[in-house]
Motif scaffolding. Structure first.
Motif, short mmCIF file in Angstrom:
data_model
loop_
_atom_site.label_atom_id
_atom_site.label_comp_id
_atom_site.label_asym_id
_atom_site.label_seq_id
_atom_site.Cartn_x
_atom_site.Cartn_y
_atom_site.Cartn_z
N ILE A 2 -4.69 13.95 -28.27
CA ILE A 2 -4.25 12.66 -28.80
C ILE A 2 -2.73 12.59 -28.75
O ILE A 2 -2.05 13.48 -29.24
N ASP A 3 -2.20 11.55 -28.17
CA ASP A 3 -0.74 11.40 -28.11
C ASP A 3 -0.23 10.71 -29.37
O ASP A 3 -1.02 10.30 -30.23
N PRO A 4 1.10 10.57 -29.52
CA PRO A 4 1.65 10.00 -30.75
C PRO A 4 1.33 8.53 -30.97
O PRO A 4 1.67 7.97 -32.00
N PHE A 5 0.70 7.90 -29.99
CA PHE A 5 0.40 6.48 -30.13
C PHE A 5 -1.07 6.26 -30.47
O PHE A 5 -1.57 5.14 -30.50
N GLY A 6 -1.80 7.36 -30.70
CA GLY A 6 -3.20 7.25 -31.04
C GLY A 6 -4.09 7.08 -29.83
O GLY A 6 -5.27 6.78 -29.94
N ASN A 7 -3.56 7.34 -28.63
CA ASN A 7 -4.34 7.23 -27.42
C ASN A 7 -4.75 8.62 -26.93
O ASN A 7 -4.11 9.62 -27.27
N ILE A 8 -5.79 8.66 -26.14
CA ILE A 8 -6.26 9.94 -25.61
C ILE A 8 -5.62 10.18 -24.25
O ILE A 8 -5.71 9.34 -23.35
N ILE A 9 -4.94 11.33 -24.12
CA ILE A 9 -4.33 11.68 -22.84
C ILE A 9 -5.35 12.41 -21.99
O ILE A 9 -6.08 13.27 -22.44
N GLY A 10 -5.37 12.08 -20.69
CA GLY A 10 -6.29 12.75 -19.78
C GLY A 10 -7.69 12.18 -19.88
O GLY A 10 -8.67 12.87 -19.65
N ILE A 11 -7.79 10.90 -20.22
CA ILE A 11 -9.09 10.27 -20.40
C ILE A 11 -9.83 10.19 -19.07
O ILE A 11 -9.28 9.89 -18.05
N THR A 32 5.12 2.60 -23.01
CA THR A 32 5.33 3.17 -24.33
C THR A 32 5.64 4.66 -24.25
O THR A 32 6.53 5.17 -24.94
N LEU A 33 4.93 5.37 -23.38
CA LEU A 33 5.17 6.80 -23.22
C LEU A 33 6.58 7.06 -22.67
O LEU A 33 7.26 8.00 -23.10
N LEU A 34 7.03 6.21 -21.76
CA LEU A 34 8.38 6.36 -21.22
C LEU A 34 9.42 6.11 -22.31
O LEU A 34 10.44 6.81 -22.38
N ALA A 35 9.17 5.13 -23.16
CA ALA A 35 10.08 4.87 -24.28
C ALA A 35 10.12 6.09 -25.20
O ALA A 35 11.18 6.48 -25.70
N PHE A 36 8.96 6.69 -25.42
CA PHE A 36 8.86 7.89 -26.25
C PHE A 36 9.74 9.01 -25.69
O PHE A 36 10.50 9.66 -26.43
N CYS A 37 9.68 9.22 -24.38
CA CYS A 37 10.49 10.26 -23.75
C CYS A 37 11.98 9.93 -23.84
O CYS A 37 12.81 10.83 -24.03
N ARG A 38 12.32 8.66 -23.74
CA ARG A 38 13.74 8.27 -23.83
C ARG A 38 14.28 8.47 -25.25
O ARG A 38 15.46 8.78 -25.42
N VAL A 39 13.42 8.28 -26.24
CA VAL A 39 13.84 8.56 -27.62
C VAL A 39 14.10 10.06 -27.79
O VAL A 39 15.10 10.48 -28.38
N LEU A 40 13.19 10.89 -27.28
CA LEU A 40 13.40 12.33 -27.33
C LEU A 40 14.74 12.71 -26.72
O LEU A 40 15.50 13.51 -27.29
N LEU A 81 3.35 18.70 -26.06
CA LEU A 81 2.77 17.38 -25.78
C LEU A 81 3.29 16.79 -24.47
O LEU A 81 2.50 16.41 -23.61
N ILE A 82 4.60 16.76 -24.32
CA ILE A 82 5.19 16.16 -23.12
C ILE A 82 5.24 17.15 -21.96
O ILE A 82 4.87 16.83 -20.84
N THR A 83 5.69 18.36 -22.20
CA THR A 83 5.97 19.47 -21.27
C THR A 83 7.37 19.30 -20.69
O THR A 83 7.85 18.18 -20.49
N SER A 84 8.00 20.43 -20.40
CA SER A 84 9.37 20.42 -19.90
C SER A 84 9.54 19.62 -18.61
O SER A 84 10.48 18.81 -18.50
N PRO A 85 8.67 19.76 -17.60
CA PRO A 85 8.88 19.00 -16.37
C PRO A 85 8.80 17.48 -16.56
O PRO A 85 9.59 16.74 -15.96
#
Length: 297
Positions: A2-11, A32-40, A81-85
């Protein structure tokens, strides 16, 4: 997972589930996921790779923001969750397209078209650089509506230079929608096509390239990232559809009247954007994505 947005990754879920979660029915999950990475990245303590997107956090839920509450949480999120790459690729991509956006604004380019704008914040973060340049944010109505509502709710100034253009790239004409929105045919234009091409069909890619060549002046530029190897999307609702090798891409662009002026692979991404001052690598980057900038001949 489950990702931070309540969605299932790898569905691998049912076609009906994926359809309900598609961009036609709800704001883009990949945006949304890209925004999440930009916040990180914006909260990264390493100055060499620290991201510039101080507005990206506006597009996240309160649950998602828990991942940023302290350095330990951020470190766990990147590693587990994200992974380095993926994180490194996100940092490099933001830096690359930021640099082109600023470069052409400094040259007073008449128009910039952001194809599949998602939660892109460049026109807001860099509003003092816009000058007289018109910024056309082109995206599907669901994501665009969500973006505007969030910006207005947070009292973010929306420059009169910004023009919102709603489109479904698979079913609607870019020519008709842009021309009806004040786009000037034949003017020099920068097209920013970030995080989009691999979600489109080959036909949609070719139609877009054909439009750019036909409706833009010579020396207009398109920059984009592309998928060079066939892999599965982590989100069944937004599957990858377009993959192409470097030489095949050169041929395709040439056929539509473009010349590649810059091609960047993962090694160059790491060298330019992910290397610390002591020469060590801060993060890796994904090996199967590349950046390209091409000019209209």
């Amino acid at each position: 997972m489950i990702d931070p947005f309540g969605n299932i990754i790898g569905i691998t879920g049912s076609p009906l589930d994926a359809k309900k979660r598609s961009v036609e029915n709800k704001p883009s999950e990949s945006a949304t996921l890209l925004a999440f990475c930009r916040v990180l990245a914006a909260k990264d303590e390493r100055e060499e790779i620290k991201g510039p997107d101080y507005l990206a956090e506006l597009f996240l839920t309160e649950d998602a923001k828990k991942a940023f509450k302290d350095s330990a949480s951020r470190k766990w999120t990147i590693q587990k969750l994200i992974t380095s790459p993926k994180y490194g690729f996100s940092i490099a991509r933001t830096a690359y397209f930021d640099s082109l956006f600023k470069k052409y604004l400094s040259e007073n380019i008449p128009q910039i078209v952001i194809l599949g704008a998602g939660y892109d914040t460049r026109a807001y973060r860099l509003h003092n650089l816009l000058g007289t340049s018109k910024i056309f944010e082109v995206d599907i109505q669901t994501t665009q509506k969500s973006k505007i509502e969030i910006l207005e709710k947070n009292e973010i100034k929306i420059s009169e230079n910004i023009i919102y253009v709603s489109i479904n790239f698979e079913t609607e004409s870019l020519e008709e929608t842009l021309l009806n929105s004040g786009f000037v045919r034949g003017a020099k234009t920068l097209y920013v096509w970030e995080g989009v091409t691999y979600y489109l069909t080959e036909d949609a890619i070719e139609k877009t390239l054909k439009f750019i060549n036909a409706y833009s002046s010579k020396a207009s530029v398109v920059c984009f990232d592309y998928l060079a190897e066939k892999i599965e999307s982590m989100n069944a609702a937004e599957p990858y559809q377009f993959t192409i090798g470097k030489e095949e891409l050169r041929i395709l662009l040439s056929e539509y009247g473009f010349e590649i002026i810059e091609h960047i692979d993962f090694k160059e991404m790491e060298k330019r954007y992910l290397t610390l001052i002591d020469g060590s690598l801060a993060e890796e980057s994904l090996t199967y994505f590349n950046f390209v900038t091409a000019m209209v001949l």
